[in-house]
Motif scaffolding. Sequence first.
Motif, PDB file in Angstrom:
ATOM      1  N   GLY A  17       0.818  -1.212   0.000  1.00 47.34           N
ATOM      2  CA  GLY A  17       0.000   0.000   0.000  1.00 47.34           C
ATOM      3  C   GLY A  17       0.849   1.257   0.000  1.00 47.34           C
ATOM      4  O   GLY A  17       2.046   1.224  -0.331  1.00 47.34           O
ATOM      5  N   GLY A  18       0.216   2.362   0.390  1.00 50.63           N
ATOM      6  CA  GLY A  18       0.826   3.682   0.261  1.00 50.63           C
ATOM      7  C   GLY A  18       2.107   3.877   1.069  1.00 50.63           C
ATOM      8  O   GLY A  18       2.964   4.677   0.690  1.00 50.63           O
ATOM      9  N   MET A  19       2.232   3.166   2.195  1.00 48.87           N
ATOM     10  CA  MET A  19       3.447   3.314   3.011  1.00 48.87           C
ATOM     11  C   MET A  19       4.700   3.008   2.178  1.00 48.87           C
ATOM     12  O   MET A  19       5.742   3.654   2.335  1.00 48.87           O
ATOM     13  CB  MET A  19       3.373   2.384   4.217  1.00 48.87           C
ATOM     14  N   SER A 291      -7.394  -0.085  -5.420  1.00 52.14           N
ATOM     15  CA  SER A 291      -7.284  -0.068  -3.960  1.00 52.14           C
ATOM     16  C   SER A 291      -7.099  -1.452  -3.367  1.00 52.14           C
ATOM     17  O   SER A 291      -7.477  -2.459  -3.967  1.00 52.14           O
ATOM     18  CB  SER A 291      -8.565   0.535  -3.391  1.00 52.14           C
ATOM     19  N   ARG A 292      -6.553  -1.455  -2.136  1.00 54.26           N
ATOM     20  CA  ARG A 292      -6.681  -2.657  -1.319  1.00 54.26           C
ATOM     21  C   ARG A 292      -8.170  -2.863  -1.100  1.00 54.26           C
ATOM     22  O   ARG A 292      -8.920  -1.889  -0.952  1.00 54.26           O
ATOM     23  CB  ARG A 292      -6.035  -2.435   0.057  1.00 54.26           C
ATOM     24  N   LEU A 293      -8.617  -4.118  -1.099  1.00 57.00           N
ATOM     25  CA  LEU A 293     -10.038  -4.358  -0.882  1.00 57.00           C
ATOM     26  C   LEU A 293     -10.242  -4.641   0.605  1.00 57.00           C
ATOM     27  O   LEU A 293     -10.045  -5.754   1.085  1.00 57.00           O
ATOM     28  CB  LEU A 293     -10.521  -5.523  -1.748  1.00 57.00           C
ATOM     29  N   VAL A 355      -5.587   2.550 -15.416  1.00 59.34           N
ATOM     30  CA  VAL A 355      -6.861   2.951 -14.787  1.00 59.34           C
ATOM     31  C   VAL A 355      -6.810   4.433 -14.415  1.00 59.34           C
ATOM     32  O   VAL A 355      -7.755   5.183 -14.685  1.00 59.34           O
ATOM     33  CB  VAL A 355      -7.189   2.077 -13.553  1.00 59.34           C
ATOM     34  N   TYR A 356      -5.679   4.856 -13.814  1.00 63.54           N
ATOM     35  CA  TYR A 356      -5.593   6.279 -13.456  1.00 63.54           C
ATOM     36  C   TYR A 356      -5.706   7.157 -14.703  1.00 63.54           C
ATOM     37  O   TYR A 356      -6.365   8.191 -14.698  1.00 63.54           O
ATOM     38  CB  TYR A 356      -4.255   6.575 -12.750  1.00 63.54           C
ATOM     39  N   ALA A 357      -5.046   6.747 -15.781  1.00 65.04           N
ATOM     40  CA  ALA A 357      -5.010   7.586 -16.985  1.00 65.04           C
ATOM     41  C   ALA A 357      -6.312   7.509 -17.779  1.00 65.04           C
ATOM     42  O   ALA A 357      -6.752   8.500 -18.362  1.00 65.04           O
ATOM     43  CB  ALA A 357      -3.839   7.165 -17.867  1.00 65.04           C
TER      44      ALA A 357
HETATM   45  P1  ADP Z   1      -3.373   2.526   1.319  1.00 68.34           P
HETATM   46  O1  ADP Z   1      -1.970   2.864   1.755  1.00 68.34           O
HETATM   47  O2  ADP Z   1      -4.376   2.646   2.421  1.00 68.34           O
HETATM   48  O3  ADP Z   1      -3.462   1.205   0.644  1.00 68.34           O
HETATM   49  P2  ADP Z   1      -3.115   4.795  -0.492  1.00 68.34           P
HETATM   50  O4  ADP Z   1      -4.122   5.502  -1.324  1.00 68.34           O
HETATM   51  O5  ADP Z   1      -2.319   5.617   0.452  1.00 68.34           O
HETATM   52  O6  ADP Z   1      -3.856   3.596   0.242  1.00 68.34           O
HETATM   53  O7  ADP Z   1      -2.054   4.060  -1.450  1.00 68.34           O
HETATM   54  C1  ADP Z   1      -2.418   3.009  -2.252  1.00 68.34           C
HETATM   55  C2  ADP Z   1      -1.294   2.746  -3.237  1.00 68.34           C
HETATM   56  O8  ADP Z   1      -1.348   1.371  -3.617  1.00 68.34           O
HETATM   57  C3  ADP Z   1      -1.445   3.543  -4.515  1.00 68.34           C
HETATM   58  O9  ADP Z   1      -0.161   3.720  -5.089  1.00 68.34           O
HETATM   59  C4  ADP Z   1      -2.296   2.600  -5.384  1.00 68.34           C
HETATM   60  O10 ADP Z   1      -2.167   2.883  -6.756  1.00 68.34           O
HETATM   61  C5  ADP Z   1      -1.667   1.275  -5.010  1.00 68.34           C
HETATM   62  N1  ADP Z   1      -2.553   0.110  -5.168  1.00 68.34           N
HETATM   63  C6  ADP Z   1      -3.553  -0.301  -4.361  1.00 68.34           C
HETATM   64  N2  ADP Z   1      -4.125  -1.421  -4.822  1.00 68.34           N
HETATM   65  C7  ADP Z   1      -3.487  -1.740  -5.965  1.00 68.34           C
HETATM   66  C8  ADP Z   1      -3.604  -2.800  -6.921  1.00 68.34           C
HETATM   67  N3  ADP Z   1      -4.522  -3.748  -6.783  1.00 68.34           N
HETATM   68  N4  ADP Z   1      -2.758  -2.819  -7.969  1.00 68.34           N
HETATM   69  C9  ADP Z   1      -1.825  -1.841  -8.118  1.00 68.34           C
HETATM   70  N5  ADP Z   1      -1.656  -0.823  -7.260  1.00 68.34           N
HETATM   71  C10 ADP Z   1      -2.471  -0.764  -6.194  1.00 68.34           C
END
Ligand code: ADP
Length: 466
Positions: A17-19, A291-293, A355-357
């Motif tokens: 995740g984001g960390m 996102s993480r699910l 997906v972002y783009a």
């Molecule tokens: P969190 O840290 O709570 O998971 P954030 O929004 O801070 O949420 O960061 C999520 C990061 O993880 C982003 O860079 C996002 O693009 C990436 N991410 C989450 N799920 C996926 C996935 N299934 N595949 C690719 N990247 C993902």
Amino acid sequence: MKIAFCSSEVVPFAKTGGMADVCGSLPLALEKLGQDIVIVLPAYSCIDRQSFGFTQIRDHVFQAIVGKNITVYLLENEKYFQRPGLYGDQNGDYSDNLERFDFYCRRTLELFKELKLRVDIIHCHDWQSALIPVYLKQKFNRDEFFKDTKTVLSLHNLAYQGVFSAEQYKKLHFGEKVFADAFEFYGKINLLKAGIIHSDCVATVSPQYAREIQTQEFGCGLEGVLQARGETIIGILNGLDYNYWDPRRESYIEYNYAPENPQHKAKNKALLQKKVKLPVNSRVPLFGFVSRLSHQKGIDLLDQIMPQLMKLDIQLVFLGVGEQIYHQMLTRWAKQYPDKVAIDLAFDEEFSHFVYAGSDFFLMPSVYEPCGLSQLISMRYGTIPVVYRVGGLVDTVIPYDQGGNGFVFIEYTPKAFLNVIKEAINIYSDSEAFSQIVAQAFKANFSWESSARQYVGLYNQCLKNL
Ligand code: ADP
């Protein structure tokens, strides 16, 4: 200043995740500001040591360089890190996570001594490295080597605290007093709590979250401990690595584009629709979700409005991996609404860029959100975030009707969420109004520069013992 980043996740080596993004990009930004950085993380088997150029420097320790001259150390332990996941597998968390991350923390400090690597600041991240400040204050307090070393503990997500049964406490060898004063948590032990109490400074990832975690609603049981540190908890907004997330020149997406030529974004949208087998149609608003699910990310709220949402002319693309119940939920939606919902239940860095783009909007109905990077990434791609007013989303997404860059709902109810999506669709049909919001999103600047400077300020404060 010499700063050690101790984190269980660091991009590009290991990420859930984001960390990981933060611990990969903040060191680079700090190095640009003239700071001297090292990084230490566990040598998980998922890290391809060869491709990153790691070399062995002593038994079970590997090193490589990132940025200009940042040394990354991998701490190997076959028993603890030679397995597929970072923290667990399909059966849940690994049962020996306490021993795994205790080893990582202890070994990190030993390594600094062995290498005679004196650091001014050890910057720890979440519960996995929270034992480092505890070791420093409880075991190394008379050790000359660490006498000038200070610790900063960053809280990336208070919902994950490293809570273990009290019976396991004996594995840590800190004694009864430290148990009572720092670890005890409703009859269990809590590594994050002990870390918060023992670290010299506590930071979190947005100013709003710094305030929220001191309340019962968002404190996850640690609000009392956090209130005790009160004003000293600093909220610094996460930045993004703008070189990596760059629609102008990155190599993942098919059609690069810039704010000056957003029409190229439409080509990415068509390609995304094609890739996920949704009807290729430029006029249908496409909402992305990466996102993480987990419950945090608001999937339950989405489930509650799904039937009404599916009556609208809309497309949804989900990329995510996580809890089984959400895998099932998303699978159900995709089966039920094949022309409107596409899912990819995977962790796929490359596809996330598509997906972002390729999306017009980015859905982020998080129940809580310490900072959130996804909304920052989406804005970087001119994709408009639709968010709940919470945590770092408050600090980064400005409602469109205030001249801002996104859509914000302020009551966590299905009705409010549905209404804001309808509002977004409505504005989307007015291309002039919509392009103004897109322009605002492109204008937002969440690069690391300003936040990295704030961290340097925090480290200096910490060294002065303020
Ligand atoms: P969190 O840290 O709570 O998971 P954030 O929004 O801070 O949420 O960061 C999520 C990061 O993880 C982003 O860079 C996002 O693009 C990436 N991410 C989450 N799920 C996926 C996935 N299934 N595949 C690719 N990247 C993902």
